[in-house]
Motif scaffolding. Structure first.
Motif, PDB file in Angstrom:
ATOM      1  N   LEU A  41       0.070  -2.316  16.509  1.00  0.00           N
ATOM      2  CA  LEU A  41      -0.542  -1.092  15.958  1.00  0.00           C
ATOM      3  C   LEU A  41      -1.836  -0.748  16.690  1.00  0.00           C
ATOM      4  CD1 LEU A  41      -0.567  -1.115  12.017  1.00  0.00           C
ATOM      5  CD2 LEU A  41      -0.030   0.789  13.495  1.00  0.00           C
ATOM      6  N   ALA A  54      -6.394  -3.475   4.005  1.00  0.00           N
ATOM      7  CA  ALA A  54      -5.720  -4.777   3.961  1.00  0.00           C
ATOM      8  C   ALA A  54      -6.722  -5.925   4.065  1.00  0.00           C
ATOM      9  CB  ALA A  54      -4.722  -4.875   5.116  1.00  0.00           C
ATOM     10  N   TYR A  69      -4.968   0.416   5.614  1.00  0.00           N
ATOM     11  CA  TYR A  69      -4.356   0.003   4.339  1.00  0.00           C
ATOM     12  C   TYR A  69      -5.340  -0.700   3.412  1.00  0.00           C
ATOM     13  CZ  TYR A  69      -0.121   0.154   7.324  1.00  0.00           C
ATOM     14  OH  TYR A  69       0.875   0.504   8.194  1.00  0.00           O
ATOM     15  N   ARG A 121      -5.185  -2.641  10.355  1.00  0.00           N
ATOM     16  CA  ARG A 121      -4.713  -2.794   8.964  1.00  0.00           C
ATOM     17  C   ARG A 121      -5.822  -2.634   7.912  1.00  0.00           C
ATOM     18  NH1 ARG A 121      -2.454  -6.760   6.850  1.00  0.00           N
ATOM     19  NH2 ARG A 121      -0.923  -5.553   5.709  1.00  0.00           N
ATOM     20  N   THR A 163      -2.633 -12.220  11.523  1.00  0.00           N
ATOM     21  CA  THR A 163      -2.626 -10.947  12.240  1.00  0.00           C
ATOM     22  C   THR A 163      -1.486 -10.871  13.255  1.00  0.00           C
ATOM     23  OG1 THR A 163      -4.355 -11.929  13.617  1.00  0.00           O
ATOM     24  CG2 THR A 163      -5.060 -10.360  11.959  1.00  0.00           C
ATOM     25  N   ARG A 165       7.316  -8.487   9.356  1.00  0.00           N
ATOM     26  CA  ARG A 165       6.122  -9.214   8.909  1.00  0.00           C
ATOM     27  C   ARG A 165       6.416 -10.678   8.550  1.00  0.00           C
ATOM     28  NH1 ARG A 165       1.989  -6.656   6.487  1.00  0.00           N
ATOM     29  NH2 ARG A 165       3.359  -4.874   6.162  1.00  0.00           N
ATOM     30  N   TYR A 206       1.878  -6.337  12.880  1.00  0.00           N
ATOM     31  CA  TYR A 206       1.153  -5.064  12.784  1.00  0.00           C
ATOM     32  C   TYR A 206      -0.312  -5.239  13.186  1.00  0.00           C
ATOM     33  CZ  TYR A 206       5.464  -4.159  10.321  1.00  0.00           C
ATOM     34  OH  TYR A 206       6.807  -4.068  10.006  1.00  0.00           O
ATOM     35  N   GLY A 207      -0.554  -6.134  14.120  1.00  0.00           N
ATOM     36  CA  GLY A 207      -1.887  -6.302  14.706  1.00  0.00           C
ATOM     37  C   GLY A 207      -1.861  -5.629  16.062  1.00  0.00           C
ATOM     38  N   TYR A 256      -1.585 -12.939   1.893  1.00  0.00           N
ATOM     39  CA  TYR A 256      -2.733 -12.800   2.803  1.00  0.00           C
ATOM     40  C   TYR A 256      -3.989 -13.453   2.222  1.00  0.00           C
ATOM     41  CZ  TYR A 256      -0.268  -9.564   5.917  1.00  0.00           C
ATOM     42  OH  TYR A 256       0.607  -9.015   6.827  1.00  0.00           O
ATOM     43  N   HIS A 264      -7.689  -9.604   5.350  1.00  0.00           N
ATOM     44  CA  HIS A 264      -7.420 -10.716   6.274  1.00  0.00           C
ATOM     45  C   HIS A 264      -8.547 -11.734   6.099  1.00  0.00           C
ATOM     46  CE1 HIS A 264      -4.080  -9.106   8.638  1.00  0.00           C
ATOM     47  NE2 HIS A 264      -4.640  -7.927   8.419  1.00  0.00           N
ATOM     48  N   HIS A 286       0.867  -1.186   0.000  1.00  0.00           N
ATOM     49  CA  HIS A 286       0.000   0.000   0.000  1.00  0.00           C
ATOM     50  C   HIS A 286       0.902   1.233   0.000  1.00  0.00           C
ATOM     51  CE1 HIS A 286      -2.745   3.057   1.667  1.00  0.00           C
ATOM     52  NE2 HIS A 286      -3.714   2.303   1.193  1.00  0.00           N
TER      53      HIS A 286
END
Ligand code: PLP
Length: 410
Positions: free
Chosen positions: A366, A309, A307, A303, A359, A267, A362-363, A227, A311, A147
């Motif tokens: 963040l 994102a 982003y 996320r 996750t 990550r 950055y779960g 992902y 999941h 992203h």
């Protein structure tokens, strides 16, 4: 729908025993990723660092230390934590943004190498601590990522000293007798193309030819994970045959005979080792949509909102139900608070437990307590499969009292 690497029965047991929301981490998966990556780096003098911003829960950091990894730390808090956990300062790189003089002093006194990404920062370091060792972060003018918000190279990026300013770097270093022992770059996050990683690596290697005192070259992290089902993972065999092979030749030709190559993924080591378990509190049908409202939200997993994102979301309670299309949303008072839009999930009912996969990076790191919702609990699954509660979820009463306490009130 697979909940790999987790056994759905164990996840349901954890949700029943500890309630939701709860993050669950699988130690065996973290070890597998580290060992797999190490195996593809054989033949070059390498030190792996772990970018702890991805997930800094203490048992996870203990695993990294036991595996011999160093740390990429980016704030005084991160630095303090890993020093307390026994990491060797020689294997910590301190890459804070916009470092204060105070932070520089702290890092110097702790014996940690600083990674400086601004000419002014290099000058300030020289003025306060001339004759120090330093690592310089360059911007190779190549950036990439899953992203736009995670791209950290290229003209629009605030990170690193543009590689074309290398002459100025050398001038400043000479003026203050700074010894450039490390050269660093990190171009972005969630990169699944070995070609992009190689294009960037070629820039730092070329730049490193100008630096005879180098002890390490840090080519950053950024390695992506798939992902979505069917998404191709990073091709590690190709990584080995292109990037690692070229690095091997480069090291043999560099004048420094003790050159170490560093990678600092976050990550890649942790994303697939984590899952967030949550309960469906509300099913709501409007004219055009069906919302599944969870007992967690963007404060606990940012996320998707940050982003867009993806999941994967599994219905643990009734995995064989007929798939229905949902907007899976959180319990925070924001319209950006969603986990998935128009997502097919086996039919959900209020009370069902869902697993939000991948996750582990950055779960939790963040997360925030926005709307004054306490953070999720955390459970660690040991390599023998035993789950352990490593962090309790505060009750709303405990949370409010701790908050008032910070203001000196009860
Ligand atoms: C300097 C630096 N190194 C490493 C990382 C880790 O990135 P990733 O988790 O994509 O490997 C980051 C992430 O932002 C970073 O800023």
């Amino acid at each position: 729908m697979s909940t790999h690497p987790f056994h759905p029965g164990l996840l349901k047991q954890i949700a029943a025993g500890h309630g939701t929301p709860v993050y669950v981490y699988d130690e065996a998966t973290i070890l597998a990723r580290i060992n797999e990556f190490k195996a593809h780096l054989e033949g070059i003098p390498v030190r792996l660092l772990y970018a702890m911003k991805a997930n800094h829960c203490p048992p996870l950091l203990d695993v990294m230390r036991r595996c011999g990894l160093g740390i990429d730390a980016v704030s005084p808090g991160e630095l303090e934590l890993v020093l307390r956990l026994g990491f060797d300062p020689a294997h910590i790189l301190y890459s804070a943004n916009n470092m204060t003089d105070h932070e520089m002093r702290y890092a110097v006194e702790a014996g940690v190498t600083m990674n400086i990404g601004e000419l002014s920062g290099l000058r300030r370091l020289g003025e306060a601590f001339g004759e120090s060792d330093v690592c310089v972060r360059i911007n190779p003018q190549i950036g990439a990522g899953h992203h736009a918000h995670v791209v950290t190279g290229g003209d629009r990026s605030k990170f690193g000293i543009p590689v074309e300013q290398m002459d100025r770097v050398l001038d400043v270093a000479a003026r203050y007798d700074l010894r450039i022992v490390g050269l660093h770059q990190h171009i972005g996050s969630g990169i699944l193309s070995t070609e992009i990683l190689w294009n960037a690596a070629a820039v730092i290697l070329e730049t490193a030819r100008r630096l005879n005192d180098l002890q390490f070259i840090n080519v950053g992290g950024g390695l992506g994970v798939p992902y979505r089902a069917g998404e191709a993972p990073l091709d590690l065999a190709e990584f080995r045959s292109t990037i690692v092979a070229s690095i091997r030749k480069f090291v043999a030709s560099h004048p420094s005979k003790s050159l170490e190559i560093r990678f600092e993924p976050g990550r890649y080591f942790t994303a697939e080792s984590g899952v967030l378990l949550s309960r469906v509190n509300t099913i709501k049908r409007t004219g055009s949509r069906t919302f599944a409202g969870l007992d967690t939200g963007m404060g606990h997993l940012l996320r998707p909102a940050l982003y867009d994102a993806w999941h994967t979301i599994c219905n643990l309670s009734r995995p064989d139900g007929t798939p229905k299309t949902y907007d899976v949303v959180g319990n925070i008072c924001e319209s950006a608070d969603f986990f998935a839009r128009d997502r097919g999930v086996p039919e959900l009912a209020e009370g069902d437990i869902v697993a939000i996969l991948d996750t582990g990076a950055y779960g939790m790191s963040l997360s925030s307590t926005y709307n004054m919702r306490p953070l999720p609990a955390e459970v660690w699954i040991h390599t023998d499969g035993t789950p352990e509660l490593i962090r309790r979820r505060l009750t709303p009463t405990e949370f409010a009292m701790a908050y008032l306490n910070e203001y000196g009130r009860r």
